[in-house]
Each structure stands twice: as structure tokens, then as C-alpha cells.
Design a protein around this motif. Structure first.
Motif, PDB file in Angstrom:
ATOM      1  N   LEU A 131      33.157  10.233   5.563  1.00  0.00           N
ATOM      2  CA  LEU A 131      32.044  10.675   4.729  1.00  0.00           C
ATOM      3  C   LEU A 131      31.910  12.194   4.852  1.00  0.00           C
ATOM      4  CD1 LEU A 131      29.549  10.079   2.967  1.00  0.00           C
ATOM      5  CD2 LEU A 131      28.282   9.570   5.069  1.00  0.00           C
ATOM      6  N   PHE A 132      32.321  12.914   3.808  1.00  0.00           N
ATOM      7  CA  PHE A 132      32.233  14.370   3.788  1.00  0.00           C
ATOM      8  C   PHE A 132      30.893  14.778   3.197  1.00  0.00           C
ATOM      9  CE2 PHE A 132      36.706  13.232   3.493  1.00  0.00           C
ATOM     10  CZ  PHE A 132      37.242  13.958   4.550  1.00  0.00           C
ATOM     11  N   LEU A 133      30.126  15.542   3.964  1.00  0.00           N
ATOM     12  CA  LEU A 133      28.781  15.940   3.543  1.00  0.00           C
ATOM     13  C   LEU A 133      28.715  17.452   3.379  1.00  0.00           C
ATOM     14  CD1 LEU A 133      25.750  15.469   3.044  1.00  0.00           C
ATOM     15  CD2 LEU A 133      25.428  15.480   5.537  1.00  0.00           C
ATOM     16  N   GLU A 134      28.256  17.900   2.205  1.00  0.00           N
ATOM     17  CA  GLU A 134      28.037  19.325   1.967  1.00  0.00           C
ATOM     18  C   GLU A 134      26.586  19.641   2.303  1.00  0.00           C
ATOM     19  OE1 GLU A 134      31.235  20.893  -1.097  1.00  0.00           O
ATOM     20  OE2 GLU A 134      29.592  19.924  -2.156  1.00  0.00           O
ATOM     21  N   THR A 135      26.392  20.310   3.419  1.00  0.00           N
ATOM     22  CA  THR A 135      25.051  20.622   3.887  1.00  0.00           C
ATOM     23  C   THR A 135      25.024  22.035   4.430  1.00  0.00           C
ATOM     24  OG1 THR A 135      23.237  19.798   5.300  1.00  0.00           O
ATOM     25  CG2 THR A 135      25.427  19.716   6.248  1.00  0.00           C
ATOM     26  N   PRO A 136      23.905  22.772   4.284  1.00  0.00           N
ATOM     27  CA  PRO A 136      22.629  22.402   3.656  1.00  0.00           C
ATOM     28  C   PRO A 136      22.690  22.568   2.136  1.00  0.00           C
ATOM     29  CG  PRO A 136      22.502  24.625   4.487  1.00  0.00           C
ATOM     30  CD  PRO A 136      23.861  24.112   4.895  1.00  0.00           C
TER      31      PRO A 136
END
Length: 475
Positions: free
Chosen positions: A134-139
Motif C-alpha cells: 500500500l503506497f501512501l502519498e502523505t501529507p
């Protein structure tokens, strides 16, 4: 065998077949409708994508309705037996850099962007061979993640990032209920050395208040990770000197002039950094000092080194110089993910973000307002609660080098379980490792800042050992 026995066997087989059909149908309905919106997030196929056996999903989770903050994710499920594999969240740092651009597209994801940005090809060392990624672009403001409140881009930092990321995880698990009880691991690199342990701590706090439905967090792993202001800075300058990147005189001046505890250095210290990088480093890629940089057509470096900073502060993305087997991979990603057909396939940019998709956000990077002085106290808290902690370092990175990490980890003062030894992959030394009470440290020989980019086979072995909780192989 008499007729009655035959009939009993027939009935038993018939019942088993019916049960299997029901399981498949239930699983299918979960995939299509579970949690409301999961099916809408399904990726049918990306432009120029080779055929694959695994499922992919991507889209947005709103983490703050008042501000209109929404984080973008991309899930690439395990290539085999995904229902029995753990869930692994990957975070890139910067702060302000995209997990889609780096983690997914040139490090651990199943695809690589080709040179013409016309399509994708398979990464045979993808970590989705053993886990759901699961690749998350944060913030908000990173990559495709956005906010409707422009002031958020000028007023963000560690605390909001951690809280928004927790809100994402909680809501995402509601959308994908089949992952709710799955083992969860959080991984990342560079400034995600802050994001990863900070999110893990938020999850532990959440579990304390929601003990009936806890998130099944098992471990964290960070690479070339920003860890502690003082020791990161001391270790970085030491690395520059020990690898002959700077002169004895410049090294002595940096040590005597700079106060490595400070968030903002003096003008005198800053000028010493600039001198070292402009006059003594030469045209190298600081993220892998032995690899060729990505140059412009005239032979000059593709990016400026002048704004380079020590890792106790966020790195200015203008110094991103990706190298390795192809030093210009970041450029291909920026072309590919700005294609309208790619964004449509990813369910990305659905609100018409008023700026181009970039691998790193300079606005966020320049306006980072709060940063932990050290994450070592969080390590202690995680270890005390039985959370697996692994830290690794590519040993030819000069941005967050192995010396910085070793200086920082030494401050934990934990007992050694397995003394320092070389670990192996394909009959070659992959690096060196030491196992402590509650923490494992490993180096990856010949790898730069993005370890899986430079040493994909060794990185996959590292990941497999981390998931199993077993020491790296001695032979």
C-alpha cells in the motif's frame, strides 16, 4: 465398496464443492463491494502495463472534511495468495516526496516506467511477491494528495502528517475490510524515518482507545532514515570526511563551527556546507557517491547542489539526483504520471489539482513547520510494546549515511543478541548486520539512498527476513 459408501462420498464431495463456490462468491462480493467504494477504486489496467495476475486499487481517502484534505493511495496486492499475505504500507520522505514516484515506480513496486514514459515493465524483485503493498502519498500536497485549504501547504509538519496518516489507515481499513485483521507492517526511507515510527505510535495510541478493534501492527522497517538531529549531522559530516569527499580542513571547520543540535545553522556554518558541496564534492550524486549523476544534455548536473542540507532538516527536493542502473528514472515518472490517461486509470487528480504532478513538492518542503528532534524515544516505546523494529542503511549514501544511523542507534544502549556478521544473498556479501534486544540493524553493501533501486535482490532478501522476524542469512 458398497453403494451406500459411494453415495456418502458423493454427498461429501458435493458439499465441499458447494462450500468452495460459496467462499469464492463471498470473496468476490467483498472485493466488489466491501467497505463502500472499493470496487470504484479498482484499477482495470494502466496505460502500457504488462498483464499481471494480481489486483490493483487506487484512489482517495478524505482525512479532514473541513479542510478538504484527501490522501492518495495505490494498492498492489500480492502476486500469489494475497489473502494470506500481510499488508505493508510504504512511505517516502522528503518531506514532500511521492511514494508513487519513488517507492512504487523505482524501488519496491511491481512496475518500472520505461525510458520513453510510454508504458511500464515488470520489476522481478518487487516486494509484492511476498506482501500486499500500500503506497501512501502523505501529507496532503504530496503527489496526487491534495487539500482545499491552501494554507495547509504552508503550515504542515510531523504532527499533522502522523494524525492524517492514522485517519487514512482507519478509513482505508473500513473500505477494505478483508485487511482489518491482517498483520500490518510500516516501511519507508529517508525522512520517512520520522513518518514511519510516528504513525506506528499513533496506531498504538489508537489501539489503546479501541481495544475491541485494534489495528494489527506488527513491525516497522526504515532505510537510510532521518533519526536524530545531532547524531545524523555529526555522522553525515564524518561520512563526507571518511569517504574523502571533503578536505581535512573543511572537516575540522565544520566540526568546530557548526552546532549540530540546532534546527537552523549559523550563516558561517551554512557557507561551509556550500563551499564543501560546490568546491569539494564535485559533480557527484550525493544519494550514491559511486554512481553517475543524471546530467543535462550539455553535461552539467541536472540539479543544483547548492541548496543541499544536512538531514536534521528536510532536504530541498531540488537536489534529487537519482542514479543507479538508470540515473534519470525520476524524469520518466514525472512524464508518465502527468499523462491524462494514466491519471484516469489511477482515479487520480479527480478534482483538477491546479498544479502539475511532481515527484517532490518544493512548497511543502520549504514550509515544513515542526519536526521531532529525535525519534529514538519512539523506538524505545515501540520496542517496549513488542513491535518489531528494523533499520537498514545503503552504505554509499552521503545524504543520510550509515555513520549517522550507527551514531544514532548507539544512543539506545540496547544489549546485543547476535554480534556483527556479514549476511549473504546469492553467495555474495549483501551487507553486515547486528541483532539487538528489540531491534535489528543491517547495512546493504554498495546501495545508495534508495536501497531497492540499487540492490533490488538484496533489498528483497532484507524484506523477507524482516517479515519472518528471522536474522539475515549467514551463508
Amino acid at each position: 465398496m458398497d453403494e451406500l459408501q459411494h453415495r456418502k462420498i458423493y454427498v461429501l464431495v458435493h458439499d465441499v464443492v458447494i462450500l468452495l463456490v460459496m467462499v469464492v462468491l463471498v470473496g468476490s462480493s467483498c472485493v466488489k463491494g466491501g467497505g463502500g467504494g472499493e470496487e470504484e477504486d479498482r484499477i482495470l489496467e494502466l496505460p502500457g502495463q504488462p498483464k499481471v495476475s494480481f489486483q490493483q486499487f487506487s484512489g482517495y481517502v478524505t482525512v479532514n472534511k473541513v479542510a478538504g484534505r484527501a490522501l492518495f493511495y495505490w494498492l498492489t496486492e500480492a502476486s500469489q495468495n494475497s489473502l494470506r499475505k500481510p499488508l505493508v504500507i510504504w512511505l517516502n520522505g522528503g518531506p514532500g516526496c511521492s511514494s508513487v514516484a519513488y517507492g512504487a515506480s523505482e524501488e519496491i513496486g511491481p512496475f518500472r516506467v520505461n525510458r520513453t514514459a510510454s508504458g511500464l515493465y515488470i520489476n522481478k524483485f518487487s516486494w509484492n511477491t511476498v506482501a500486499n503493498l500500500l503506497f501512501l502519498e502523505t501529507p496532503a500536497g504530496v503527489g496526487f494528495s491534495y487539500t482545499n485549504r491552501s494554507s495547509d501547504l504552508h503550515d504542515t509538519g510531523d504532527r499533522r502528517t502522523a494524525k492524517d496518516s492514522l485517519e487514512f489507515v482507519v478509513q482505508w481499513l473500513e473500505r477494505f475490510p478483508r485487511y482489518k485483521n491482517r498483520e500490518l507492517y510500516i516501511t519507508g526511507e529517508s525522512y520517512a524515518g520520522h513518518y514511519v515510527p510516528q504513525l506506528a505510535r499513533e496506531i498504538m495510541t489508537y489501539n489503546t482507545n479501541n481495544n475491541k478493534n485494534p489495528i494489527n501492527l506488527k513491525g516497522i522497517m526504515v532505510g537510510n532514515a532521518v533519526t536524530d538531529n545531532y547524531y545524523d549531522n555529526l555522522g553525515t559530516v564524518t561520512y563526507w570526511w571518511s569517504h574523502a569527499m571533503i578536505s581535512d580542513q573543511t572537516y575540522r571547520q565544520l566540526i568546530s563551527t557548526c552546532d549540530f543540535h540546532r534546527q537552523k545553522e549559523s550563516d558561517e556554518c551554512e557557507s561551509l556546507y556550500s563551499y564543501a558541496m560546490d568546491q569539494e564534492f564535485g559533480n557527484i550524486d550525493q544519494y550514491n557517491i559511486y554512481a553517475p549523476p543524471c546530467n543535462n544534455s550539455d553535461g552539467s548536473a541536472a540539479t543544483s547542489r547548492r541548496s543541499m542540507r544536512l538531514p536534521h532538516r528536510p532536504h530541498h527536493p531540488a537536489v534529487r539526483q537519482l542514479s543507479g542502473y538508470d540515473p534519470c528514472t525520476e524524469k520518466y515518472a514525472e512524464i508518465y504520471y502527468n499523462r491524462p490517461d494514466v491519471q484516469k486509470a489511477l482515479h487520480a487528480n479527480t478534482t483538477g489539482i491546479p498544479y502539475k504532478w511532481t515527484a517532490c513538492s518544493e512548497v511543502l518542503n520549504r514550509n515544513w513547520n515542526d519536526t521531532d528532534v529525535s525519534v529514538l524515544p519512539i523506538y524505545r516505546e515501540l520496542m517496549a510494546n513488542g513491535i518489531r523494529v528494523w533499520v537498514f542503511s545503503g552504505d554509499v549514501d552521503s545524504v543520510v549515511p550509515v555513520t549517522a544511523t550507527r551514531y544514532a542507534l548507539a544512543q539506545l544502549k540496547v544489549a546485543t543478541k547476535i554480534p556483527w556478521y556479514p549476511w549473504y544473498v546469492k553467495n555474495q556479501v549483501g551487507g553486515w548486520t547486528e541483532v539487538y534486544e528489540g531491534l535489528t540493524f543491517a547495512t546493504v553493501r554498495g546501495a545508495g539512498h534508495e536501497v531497492p533501486l540499487f540492490k533490488p535482490r538484496a533489498a528483497l532478501q532484507l524484506f523477507k527476513s524482516f517479515l519472518s522476524g528471522k536474522p539475515l542469512p549467514k551463508s
